[in-house]
Design a protein around this motif. Structure first.
Motif, PDB file in Angstrom:
ATOM      1  N   SER A 193       0.840  -1.201   0.000  1.00  0.00           N
ATOM      2  CA  SER A 193       0.000   0.000   0.000  1.00  0.00           C
ATOM      3  C   SER A 193       0.868   1.242   0.000  1.00  0.00           C
ATOM      4  N   THR A 194       0.569   2.158  -0.926  1.00  0.00           N
ATOM      5  CA  THR A 194       1.222   3.468  -0.916  1.00  0.00           C
ATOM      6  C   THR A 194       0.278   4.538  -0.375  1.00  0.00           C
ATOM      7  N   PHE A 195      -0.836   4.133   0.256  1.00  0.00           N
ATOM      8  CA  PHE A 195      -1.772   5.070   0.870  1.00  0.00           C
ATOM      9  C   PHE A 195      -1.102   5.794   2.043  1.00  0.00           C
ATOM     10  N   PRO A 196      -1.616   6.962   2.425  1.00  0.00           N
ATOM     11  CA  PRO A 196      -1.131   7.619   3.640  1.00  0.00           C
ATOM     12  C   PRO A 196      -1.495   6.782   4.869  1.00  0.00           C
ATOM     13  N   PRO A 197      -0.652   6.769   5.902  1.00  0.00           N
ATOM     14  CA  PRO A 197      -0.945   5.964   7.095  1.00  0.00           C
ATOM     15  C   PRO A 197      -2.001   6.563   8.014  1.00  0.00           C
ATOM     16  N   THR A 198      -2.306   7.854   7.832  1.00  0.00           N
ATOM     17  CA  THR A 198      -3.242   8.527   8.736  1.00  0.00           C
ATOM     18  C   THR A 198      -4.601   7.841   8.725  1.00  0.00           C
ATOM     19  N   GLY A 199      -5.097   7.526   9.917  1.00  0.00           N
ATOM     20  CA  GLY A 199      -6.425   6.933  10.048  1.00  0.00           C
ATOM     21  C   GLY A 199      -6.488   5.443   9.766  1.00  0.00           C
ATOM     22  N   LYS A 200      -5.360   4.801   9.488  1.00  0.00           N
ATOM     23  CA  LYS A 200      -5.350   3.368   9.194  1.00  0.00           C
ATOM     24  C   LYS A 200      -5.036   2.591  10.472  1.00  0.00           C
ATOM     25  N   ARG A 201      -5.622   1.399  10.580  1.00  0.00           N
ATOM     26  CA  ARG A 201      -5.409   0.580  11.769  1.00  0.00           C
ATOM     27  C   ARG A 201      -3.961   0.112  11.876  1.00  0.00           C
ATOM     28  N   THR A 202      -3.294  -0.088  10.718  1.00  0.00           N
ATOM     29  CA  THR A 202      -1.896  -0.523  10.707  1.00  0.00           C
ATOM     30  C   THR A 202      -1.072   0.499   9.926  1.00  0.00           C
ATOM     31  N   PRO A 203      -0.694   1.595  10.563  1.00  0.00           N
ATOM     32  CA  PRO A 203       0.014   2.666   9.833  1.00  0.00           C
ATOM     33  C   PRO A 203       1.273   2.184   9.116  1.00  0.00           C
ATOM     34  N   TRP A 210     -12.862  -4.121  -0.354  1.00  0.00           N
ATOM     35  CA  TRP A 210     -11.426  -3.889  -0.528  1.00  0.00           C
ATOM     36  C   TRP A 210     -10.988  -2.643   0.238  1.00  0.00           C
ATOM     37  N   GLN A 211     -11.771  -1.581   0.170  1.00  0.00           N
ATOM     38  CA  GLN A 211     -11.407  -0.348   0.867  1.00  0.00           C
ATOM     39  C   GLN A 211     -11.369  -0.579   2.379  1.00  0.00           C
ATOM     40  N   THR A 212     -12.280  -1.378   2.880  1.00  0.00           N
ATOM     41  CA  THR A 212     -12.265  -1.710   4.308  1.00  0.00           C
ATOM     42  C   THR A 212     -10.980  -2.435   4.684  1.00  0.00           C
ATOM     43  N   LEU A 213     -10.508  -3.317   3.797  1.00  0.00           N
ATOM     44  CA  LEU A 213      -9.253  -4.020   4.055  1.00  0.00           C
ATOM     45  C   LEU A 213      -8.079  -3.043   4.089  1.00  0.00           C
ATOM     46  N   VAL A 214      -8.092  -2.043   3.190  1.00  0.00           N
ATOM     47  CA  VAL A 214      -7.051  -1.004   3.232  1.00  0.00           C
ATOM     48  C   VAL A 214      -7.061  -0.301   4.581  1.00  0.00           C
ATOM     49  N   ASP A 215      -8.247   0.051   5.050  1.00  0.00           N
ATOM     50  CA  ASP A 215      -8.380   0.868   6.257  1.00  0.00           C
ATOM     51  C   ASP A 215      -8.090   0.089   7.532  1.00  0.00           C
ATOM     52  N   THR A 216      -8.446  -1.196   7.559  1.00  0.00           N
ATOM     53  CA  THR A 216      -8.391  -1.945   8.821  1.00  0.00           C
ATOM     54  C   THR A 216      -7.453  -3.144   8.792  1.00  0.00           C
ATOM     55  N   GLY A 217      -6.907  -3.480   7.629  1.00  0.00           N
ATOM     56  CA  GLY A 217      -6.129  -4.704   7.516  1.00  0.00           C
ATOM     57  C   GLY A 217      -4.688  -4.567   7.985  1.00  0.00           C
ATOM     58  N   THR A 218      -4.050  -5.725   8.135  1.00  0.00           N
ATOM     59  CA  THR A 218      -2.631  -5.817   8.428  1.00  0.00           C
ATOM     60  C   THR A 218      -1.915  -6.411   7.214  1.00  0.00           C
ATOM     61  N   LEU A 219      -0.598  -6.511   7.278  1.00  0.00           N
ATOM     62  CA  LEU A 219       0.150  -7.082   6.170  1.00  0.00           C
ATOM     63  C   LEU A 219      -0.176  -8.561   6.000  1.00  0.00           C
TER      64      LEU A 219
END
Length: 463
Positions: A57-67, A233-242
């Motif tokens: 993921s190249t998303f920003p870490p802000t607000g993610k469960r696994t920054p 899929w978006q939920t997995l981005v927001d709340t998932g781990t590696l």
């Protein structure tokens, strides 16, 4: 750098006959040029995926469960996406389909258009099985391939966009869209093991973030599998781990002794294409076109240029062609070792500057990997080792002895220590000039380095 699938095939193969080492005194030169600056989203770790999660993921870490799973790097303009992952059933009863998703997110306040220039994605089974092909097969129609890495690079080399991929995706402000949402099924396979390789070239009109993800297929009320939705899929981005299991931790680049563990790549590499005019030192001088040539060797002589050379395998050149990582996870490769899916586009302006007619052959070869050559000699094996080190299509363009332009596509299978058959052979009189262009996308599931050899044959030597 063999994959799990290739290793399984080798384990089932019969023992190879004993090989004899062949030493050939031959100059290996530094390849001119360099990689461009196009970023490559490179998702190859973990290669074997058995737990759901974020692959890259190249998303920003802000607000993610696994920054720590988000590397915070937007893409804009030209970029590539490469992904290769394998699914294997955890137990004989657990035959759920693993889905690979690649999601794009537009963080801005205006719509973003993503043009898909070329694209290909294939399964190992049934799309592109690892066939035991001959070392050299003409491939004019693109119907020859062995393994999904061979097939995707074959398609992209020809500029194709596979059916099923749209030409364009428009992403509304602060929304996500799927670039890829495809299964890796294992049910009814023996063994229950399958892989998928994907390569896309794209262009974005504005900043976007990208993530590759793995999750098992959800089921309907009747128990049937279905593809995950963009919201899932978006939920997995927001709340998932590696995703896991994690691959071997790589050796730090500054380690000088011991075994090198290159590791699998999960990050963004810098460089999609290596374009070069391969000329004699000191190289091209634009003010004098007469300096733009590559002198062919004398009869019985040869020289080579390294391809996909890497740390610990520069063949005496000291040149590391490996793409560097812009961002990566700490337990993954420090560099994009192998340059998987990177295009080499090399032009050789050959000129016979000897006073004898020369029969010149161009070949791709796979010598034994070394960092320094022993007494200036390349080492090969006869017969070559059993394990395949290169499996893919090469394009060669040249002017033949009739003065006619030729374009050939040749699928090569080379094993460790294998000398190559000529891709092109030309009879060149003194002063004759021929332009040869070699194009290939370095095929995933190959093991570097290789060499591109220019050889002048001796009288009576087989072409």
């Amino acid at each position: 750098m063999l994959s799990v699938l290739s290793s399984l095939i080798l384990a089932q193969a019969s023992p190879p006959p004993p090989s004899q080492e062949i030493k050939i005194p031959q100059e290996v030169r530094v390849l001119p040029g360099k990689l461009d600056a196009v970023p490559v989203f490179n998702s190859n770790s973990p290669e074997l995926v058995q737990t759901e999660g974020i692959l890259l993921s190249t998303f920003p870490p802000t607000g993610k469960r696994t920054p720590a799973a988000h590397l915070n790097l937007p893409f804009q303009g030209r970029f590539d996406v490469f992904a290769h992952h394998i699914a294997k059933a955890l137990t004989p009863e657990d035959l759920r389909t693993l889905y690979l998703g690649v999601i794009l997110y537009n963080p801005g306040r205006q719509p973003v258009t993503v043009d898909i220039l070329q694209a290909a994605s294939y399964l190992s089974q049934p799309d592109a099985p690892f066939l035991d092909l001959p070392a050299y097969v003409d491939n004019p129609l693109g119907t020859v391939y062995a393994g999904p890495g061979s097939r995707i690079t074959n398609d992209i080399l020809r500029g194709k966009r596979q059916e099923g991929f749209p030409a364009q995706i428009v992403i509304p402000p602060e929304q996500s869209r799927m670039l890829l949402n495809l299964p890796i099924p294992v049910k009814e396979l023996n063994p229950p093991l399958n892989g998928r390789s994907t390569l896309l070239r794209a262009w974005s009109s504005g900043p976007i973030y990208i993530a590759s993800l793995a999750r098992f297929a959800p089921t309907t009320d009747t128990g049937e599998e279905r593809a995950p939705t963009v919201e899932e899929w978006q939920t997995l981005v927001d709340t998932g781990t590696l995703a896991g299991p994690r691959d071997k931790t790589p050796t730090p680049p500054d380690q000088q002794k011991g075994q090198i563990i290159y590791g699998r790549v999960a990050g963004v590499a810098k460089g999609s294409q290596w374009v070069a005019d391969v000329v004699d030192p000191p190289g091209i001088q634009l003010s004098d076109p007469n300096t733009w040539y590559l002198s062919v060797p004398a009869a019985g002589q040869a020289f080579s240029y390294g391809l996909s050379t890497l740390r610990g395998g520069t063949l005496g050149t000291g040149q590391v062609q490996t793409a560097r990582m812009l961002v990566r996870y700490p337990d993954t490769a420090y560099e994009a070792h192998g340059n998987y899916a990177i295009e080499y586009n090399l032009t050789l302006p050959l000129q016979n500057r000897t006073d004898q007619t020369q029969t010149v052959a161009i070949a791709l070869e796979t010598p034994i990997k070394e960092n320094q050559l022993q007494d200036g000699q390349l080492r090969f094996l006869e017969p070559p080792a059993k394990n395949v080190f290169f499996r893919g299509t090469v394009r060669v363009r040249y002017t033949d002895d009739r003065g006619l332009p030729q374009t050939r596509y040749v699928h090569l299978v080379q094993r460790r220590g294998q000398q190559g058959e000529p891709l092109a052979v030309m009879t060149m009189k003194p002063g004759d000039r021929r332009f040869v262009n070699i194009g290939l996308l370095y095929p995933p599931d190959s093991t570097p380095p290789q060499i591109l050899t220019v050889r002048s044959l001796q009288a009576g030597e087989a072409k």
